[in-house]
Design an enzyme around this catalytic site. Structure first.
Site, PDB file in Angstrom:
ATOM      1  N   SER A 132       0.748  -1.288   0.065  1.00  0.00           N
ATOM      2  CA  SER A 132       0.174  -0.108  -0.051  1.00  0.00           C
ATOM      3  C   SER A 132       0.883   1.281  -0.096  1.00  0.00           C
ATOM      4  O   SER A 132       1.804   1.446  -0.813  1.00  0.00           O
ATOM      5  CB  SER A 132      -1.124  -0.127   1.216  1.00  0.00           C
ATOM      6  OG  SER A 132      -1.880   0.844   1.234  1.00  0.00           O
ATOM      7  N   HIS A 183      -2.376  -0.952  -3.588  1.00  0.00           N
ATOM      8  CA  HIS A 183      -3.697   0.151  -3.352  1.00  0.00           C
ATOM      9  C   HIS A 183      -3.271   1.418  -4.155  1.00  0.00           C
ATOM     10  O   HIS A 183      -2.159   2.153  -4.197  1.00  0.00           O
ATOM     11  CB  HIS A 183      -3.557   0.470  -1.925  1.00  0.00           C
ATOM     12  CG  HIS A 183      -4.132  -0.542  -0.932  1.00  0.00           C
ATOM     13  ND1 HIS A 183      -4.074  -0.764   0.179  1.00  0.00           N
ATOM     14  CD2 HIS A 183      -4.982  -1.838  -1.551  1.00  0.00           C
ATOM     15  CE1 HIS A 183      -4.707  -1.894   0.756  1.00  0.00           C
ATOM     16  NE2 HIS A 183      -5.228  -2.549  -0.241  1.00  0.00           N
ATOM     17  N   ASP A 242      -5.104  -4.332   5.441  1.00  0.00           N
ATOM     18  CA  ASP A 242      -5.439  -5.217   4.384  1.00  0.00           C
ATOM     19  C   ASP A 242      -4.380  -6.299   4.265  1.00  0.00           C
ATOM     20  O   ASP A 242      -3.087  -5.993   4.522  1.00  0.00           O
ATOM     21  CB  ASP A 242      -5.651  -4.503   3.010  1.00  0.00           C
ATOM     22  CG  ASP A 242      -6.257  -5.161   1.935  1.00  0.00           C
ATOM     23  OD1 ASP A 242      -7.075  -6.046   2.358  1.00  0.00           O
ATOM     24  OD2 ASP A 242      -6.256  -4.943   0.849  1.00  0.00           O
TER      25      ASP A 242
END
Lengths: 233, 191
Positions: B11, B38, B131
């Site tokens: 991310s 992401h 996540d």
């Protein structure tokens, strides 16, 4: 969720075979109804620039939103048509096989929580007005203006089992076919090909393609990146 | 060769981390790599093309129904979940965001775990949410290997720390060591 109350997966099978209402509800639960207003701003920008001028050449316009789910994209389309001065001579057929989703689409009531994102999407896609002028907000929800609903026909249609129902100038079927295998995609493309007028437009999702179907040669690419195709004469 | 695929979840801080990894991984690295980074829903795939230019491997955006090939690197497109089917092809979906993310690392990892079982390596890198924690747990449950970037060396430590809290990783390493390990796993004889 119809599955609550069942102990394991094998119990689904016997109930699906015996209980028609259960089978129907399960099917609705399994269908994906996630959608957004003005999802993919670049697509809507291209729609305004490349497709609207073609639509303007028709005295009346018929549009088919195939797999409209809860209707966000059909309302997005209605907004663009209104801004481009075309909505009064347009009929939008918005279809889905999920009746619950269609009922929600017809109501046109959405969560206020999404409006910030939709407003940004709308503005970045070339929107010309204040987005808030298209809905009324109350009790944490918004309702779309009646004037946007008047030319949308919401109808139950199953892309796999139902057939051609109208000749249309534009078909939008975005992020539906990614859930279909190649054979089924081909079947649906046959249905679309039979529904679009010569010179009419087909819009797919940005990750969807005609390439693996029998219909790639039958269209020209109006906007390759945004997957906008024009049916050859 | 035991391992058939590597999945990476990354991310914030990911651009620098990925650039480093693919500037070091040598041509001929054979295990396919599948990545969720992401990214803003509206971003295009230009950054993937740039990453590809600086790499010895072929890095591309994953296509719908594309077959996963040896030696390729695939990155999930913006605003779609990326899943791996049992026949080792990709599926894209627009289902709800998971952990506020689409693509979600958990979604990729869980589907990859089912498809590759104990022939999968899962890697969680820098990021500032959790996540990937559920997904890496599933990979471990089905016999795969879990490698986590050492949070001390990550630009953003929350995501690797969340993964470490969820499982007992096989390795907790810096980026440099992760790349060395992958090269060794891919080609044990040369080393």
């Amino acid at each position: 969720m119809v599955l609550s109350g069942l102990d394991d997966v094998s119990q689904i099978q016997s109930r699906v075979l015996k209980d028609e209402i259960f089978a129907h509800e399960l099917l609705q639960d399994l269908s994906i109804t996630v959608t957004e207003m003005f999802r993919d701003q670049d697509f809507y920008k291209s729609l305004r620039e490349n497709v609207i001028p073609i639509l303007k050449t028709y005295p009346f316009i018929k549009i088919w939103h195939a797999g409209c789910a809860t209707g966000e994209e059909a309302y997005s389309m209605a907004i663009i048509l209104q801004e481009e001065g075309l909505y009064d001579r347009t009929t939008i057929y918005a279809t889905d096989f999920n009746q619950q989703a269609l009922n929600r689409a017809k109501e046109g009531i959405f969560s206020n929580a999404m409006m910030k994102e939709y407003t940004a999407n709308y503005q970045l896609s070339g929107g010309k007005e204040s987005f808030a002028s298209y809905y009324t907000s109350n009790y944490g929800n918004i309702i779309m203006n009646q004037s946007l609903k008047k030319n949308i026909v919401w109808a139950n249609h199953n892309l796999v089992t139902d057939s051609v129902f109208a000749e249309v100038h534009l078909i939008l079927c975005r992020n539906v076919l990614i859930y279909f295998d190649v054979d089924l995609q081909n079947k649906v493309q046959k249905l679309f090909y039979g529904s679009i007028v010569n010179g009419g437009i087909l819009c797919l999702g940005s990750k969807e393609s005609l390439r693996f179907t029998d219909f790639f040669e039958k269209y020209t690419e109006l906007d390759k990146k945004q997957r906008i195709f024009k049916k050859k004469y | 060769m035991k391992y058939e695929a590597i999945v990476i979840g990354v991310s914030s801080g990911g651009m620098i981390a990925l650039k480093f990894i693919f500037s070091v991984l040598p041509a001929g690295f054979s295990i396919p790599i599948i990545i969720v980074q992401h990214i803003n829903a509206n971003s295009d795939n230009e950054w993937i093309k740039l990453l590809n230019k600086k790499s010895n491997l072929t890095i591309k955006e994953a296509d719908e129904k594309e077959k996963i090939e040896t030696g390729n690197v695939y990155i999930a497109p913006a605003n779609y979940h990326l899943l791996i089917e049992n026949d080792k092809t990709f599926s894209l979906t627009i289902d709800e965001r998971v952990n506020f993310a689409r693509p979600s690392i958990d979604v990729l990892f869980e589907s990859a775990a089912e498809a590759y079982k104990n022939k999968l390596i899962g890697i969680v890198l820098t990021g500032s949410n959790n996540d990937g924690a559920k997904g890496i747990k599933r990979i471990k449950e089905l016999g795969g290997m879990a490698i986590i970037q050492d949070p001390k060396t990550a630009e953003s430590s929350i995501m690797p720390a969340s993964a470490i809290a969820a499982i007992e990783p096989d390795y907790i390493l810096s980026l440099e060591k992760i790349v060395q390990l992958l090269i060794k796993i891919d080609n044990p004889i040369k080393q």
